[in-house]
Design an enzyme around this catalytic site. Structure first.
Site, PDB file in Angstrom:
ATOM      1  N   TYR A   1      46.371  40.446  44.651  1.00 55.23           N
ATOM      2  CA  TYR A   1      46.538  41.244  45.860  1.00 55.23           C
ATOM      3  C   TYR A   1      47.871  40.983  46.552  1.00 55.23           C
ATOM      4  O   TYR A   1      48.343  41.807  47.318  1.00 55.23           O
ATOM      5  CB  TYR A   1      45.417  40.922  46.860  1.00 55.23           C
ATOM      6  CG  TYR A   1      44.117  41.628  46.583  1.00 55.23           C
ATOM      7  CD1 TYR A   1      43.382  41.362  45.438  1.00 55.23           C
ATOM      8  CD2 TYR A   1      43.601  42.545  47.487  1.00 55.23           C
ATOM      9  CE1 TYR A   1      42.180  41.996  45.198  1.00 55.23           C
ATOM     10  CE2 TYR A   1      42.394  43.176  47.262  1.00 55.23           C
ATOM     11  CZ  TYR A   1      41.683  42.899  46.117  1.00 55.23           C
ATOM     12  OH  TYR A   1      40.500  43.525  45.890  1.00 55.23           O
TER      13      TYR A   1
ATOM     14  N   LYS B   1      38.714  32.803  34.489  1.00 58.40           N
ATOM     15  CA  LYS B   1      38.871  33.367  33.148  1.00 58.40           C
ATOM     16  C   LYS B   1      39.826  32.434  32.408  1.00 58.40           C
ATOM     17  O   LYS B   1      40.922  32.819  31.970  1.00 58.40           O
ATOM     18  CB  LYS B   1      39.401  34.805  33.260  1.00 58.40           C
ATOM     19  CG  LYS B   1      39.415  35.585  31.965  1.00 58.40           C
ATOM     20  CD  LYS B   1      38.039  35.985  31.455  1.00 58.40           C
ATOM     21  CE  LYS B   1      38.153  36.658  30.097  1.00 58.40           C
ATOM     22  NZ  LYS B   1      36.854  36.868  29.451  1.00 58.40           N
TER      23      LYS B   1
ATOM     24  N   ASP C   1      33.265  36.983  33.197  1.00 56.28           N
ATOM     25  CA  ASP C   1      32.456  38.009  32.525  1.00 56.28           C
ATOM     26  C   ASP C   1      31.006  37.563  32.393  1.00 56.28           C
ATOM     27  O   ASP C   1      30.082  38.312  32.700  1.00 56.28           O
ATOM     28  CB  ASP C   1      33.077  38.424  31.174  1.00 56.28           C
ATOM     29  CG  ASP C   1      33.506  37.253  30.298  1.00 56.28           C
ATOM     30  OD1 ASP C   1      33.431  36.095  30.753  1.00 56.28           O
ATOM     31  OD2 ASP C   1      33.914  37.501  29.144  1.00 56.28           O
TER      32      ASP C   1
ATOM     33  N   ASP D   1      36.229  39.959  44.820  1.00 57.31           N
ATOM     34  CA  ASP D   1      36.036  41.339  45.282  1.00 57.31           C
ATOM     35  C   ASP D   1      34.988  42.022  44.416  1.00 57.31           C
ATOM     36  O   ASP D   1      34.046  42.643  44.913  1.00 57.31           O
ATOM     37  CB  ASP D   1      37.368  42.086  45.207  1.00 57.31           C
ATOM     38  CG  ASP D   1      37.231  43.542  45.600  1.00 57.31           C
ATOM     39  OD1 ASP D   1      36.614  43.802  46.653  1.00 57.31           O
ATOM     40  OD2 ASP D   1      37.717  44.414  44.860  1.00 57.31           O
TER      41      ASP D   1
ATOM     42  N   ASP E   1      30.621  42.915  45.335  1.00 59.85           N
ATOM     43  CA  ASP E   1      29.960  44.232  45.300  1.00 59.85           C
ATOM     44  C   ASP E   1      28.759  44.191  44.357  1.00 59.85           C
ATOM     45  O   ASP E   1      27.714  44.772  44.634  1.00 59.85           O
ATOM     46  CB  ASP E   1      30.930  45.326  44.834  1.00 59.85           C
ATOM     47  CG  ASP E   1      31.674  45.972  46.000  1.00 59.85           C
ATOM     48  OD1 ASP E   1      31.934  45.269  46.997  1.00 59.85           O
ATOM     49  OD2 ASP E   1      31.996  47.178  45.903  1.00 59.85           O
TER      50      ASP E   1
HETATM   51  C1  IPM Z   1      36.876  44.316  50.301  1.00 56.75           C
HETATM   52  C2  IPM Z   1      37.492  45.660  50.026  1.00 56.75           C
HETATM   53  C3  IPM Z   1      39.011  45.562  50.118  1.00 56.75           C
HETATM   54  C4  IPM Z   1      39.471  44.552  49.097  1.00 56.75           C
HETATM   55  C5  IPM Z   1      39.712  46.925  49.900  1.00 56.75           C
HETATM   56  C6  IPM Z   1      39.300  47.938  50.940  1.00 56.75           C
HETATM   57  C7  IPM Z   1      41.197  46.790  49.860  1.00 56.75           C
HETATM   58  O1  IPM Z   1      37.064  46.144  48.795  1.00 56.75           O
HETATM   59  O2  IPM Z   1      37.121  43.753  51.380  1.00 56.75           O
HETATM   60  O3  IPM Z   1      36.133  43.836  49.457  1.00 56.75           O
HETATM   61  O4  IPM Z   1      39.629  44.864  47.914  1.00 56.75           O
HETATM   62  O5  IPM Z   1      39.688  43.398  49.484  1.00 56.75           O
HETATM   63 MG    MG Z   2      35.596  44.997  47.879  1.00 55.15          MG
END
Ligand code: IPM
Ligand code: MG
Length: 397
Positions: free
Chosen positions: A142, A192, A224, A248, A252
């Protein structure tokens, strides 16, 4: 009365609705616990681009950094999605995270028993799930430079840079060890290392640090296979620590355990202390959800639970934090659900389908109430709230 200074950054999409909901919860818990909040609002994200021409202004980052903590909704949306644009809403997030040195992103994942049916996973897999993802937040892909597209004689080329210094790894790993020590004492470091040099350095640093935390049991997991284990045996995890992009993605995935992305809170912390605790930025892990923005449909619980984390970490008010978390649990037990928490096959007659504002009302009505106490004592008529919100939902296209 003690007054805390908080910066609210509603952002884009559903951001203003969920931040509005969490602000009302914080103000209500403050009235009960004897503190006040001085709110200051900062415009950022797509809204920042529209208003100021940049995702966030330098003076607003400074302002946010001078507060006790920040509560953020979400940024981004199709209006600002042009891949060639020089200014993008997400730059606000990176400027805040990087500029304020919030290097550790804590993403706790718990499964509320009432939400087990909301997850696509088999109920027995969800039994005992209580994990914490510690995501490195201010380095890795990032932030690595160069990150750009180039025109060459062979066509376009793009490059991103995965870069970690030893110090960047060590500070987040150390915090993860400390957190694991305060929980069930198990730390899984995710990398990884069979492919990436940064991962091999990550692993070395974890091994160097483990001696300082003899009470913590440490394991290394390749990302993975970790992704697979997260849905196969999620209850086996306690604290996971990992680099920015892996964190990240895995967070999710882990949200599926909790029933919805809308349930998950997060805290982004650095080393800096304020007069009351550790400075931090608090936000739900979901995005701006432009498809449902402005329709009172978004689940505010991820932001409300982020507000609880804010009270715990940045303000040092554990009781008030617990009061919010208990009230959220009670609202869920009382079958209040936003639409994301109702699986398609469920008979909605079984639940109280509510919108963003009514869900916040249901939480506020249960603040400071002990389990089993009848509804309505919080001064809000729950059933009226339900009816109003359901009517709104019925009017949907
Ligand atoms: C998160 C989001 C952000 C990230 C995006 C919106 C840039 O997905 O906070 O998890 O990737 O950090
Ligand atoms: Mg995210």
């Amino acid at each position: 009365m003690t007054a805390y200074r908080l910066v609210a950054i509603p952002g884009d999409g559903v951001g203003p609705e969920v931040v509005g909901a969490a602000r009302r919860v914080l103000d209500a818990v403050g009235a009960q616990h004897g503190f006040e909040i001085e709110w200051l609002e900062v415009i950022a994200g797509g809204a920042g681009i529209d208003t100021h021409g940049v995702a966030i202004r330098a003076q607003d980052i400074e302002l946010a950094g001078a507060a006790d903590a920040i509560l953020l909704g979400a940024v981004g949306g199709p209006r600002w999605d042009d891949p060639n644009a020089a200014v993008r809403p997400e730059q606000a997030l990176f400027a805040l995270r990087g500029g304020l040195e919030l290097f550790a992103n804590l993403r706790p994942v718990r499964v509320h028993p009432a939400l087990v049916p909301a997850s696509p996973l088999r109920p027995e897999l969800l039994d005992g799930v209580d994990l914490l993802i510690v995501r490195e937040l201010t380095s890795g892909l990032y932030f690595g430079r160069p990150s750009e597209e180039r025109a060459t004689v062979d066509g376009r080329v793009a490059v991103d840079t995965l870069w970690y210094t030893e110090a960047e790894i060590r500070r987040v790993v150390r915090l993860a060890f400390e957190l694991a020590r305060g929980r069930r004492g198990r730390l899984t470091s995710v990398d990884k290392a069979n492919v990436l040099a940064t991962s091999r350095l990550w692993r070395k640093v974890v091994e160097e640090e483990r001696g300082r935390f003899p009470e913590v049991e440490v394991g290394h997991q390749l990302v993975d296979s970790c992704a697979m284990l997260l849905v196969r045996q999620p209850a086996a995890f306690d604290v996971l620590v990992t680099e920015n992009l892996f964190g990240d993605i895995l967070s999710d995935e882990a949200a599926v355990l909790a029933g919805s992305l809308g349930m998950l809170p997060s805290a982004s912390l650095g080393d800096r202390r304020t007069a009351h605790g550790r400075f931090g930025l608090y936000e739900p892990i979901h995005g701006s959800a432009p498809d449902i923005a402005g329709r009172d449909l978004a689940n505010p619980l991820g932001t409300i639970l982020s507000a609880a984390m804010l009270l715990r970490w940045s303000v040092g008010l554990e009781d008030a934090a617990r009061a919010i978390e208990d009230a959220v649990s009670q609202a869920l037990d009382a079958r209040f659900r936003t639409r994301d928490l109702v699986p398609a096959a469920t008979d909605t007659g079984d639940v109280r389908l509510v919108g963003t504002a009514a869900m916040a009302d249901a939480v506020i009505a249960r603040l400071g109430r002990s389990w089993g106490q009848p509804a309505g004592t919080g001064g809000i008529d729950d059933d009226t709230a339900t009816m109003v919100a359901t009517d709104t939902l019925l009017g949907l296209p």
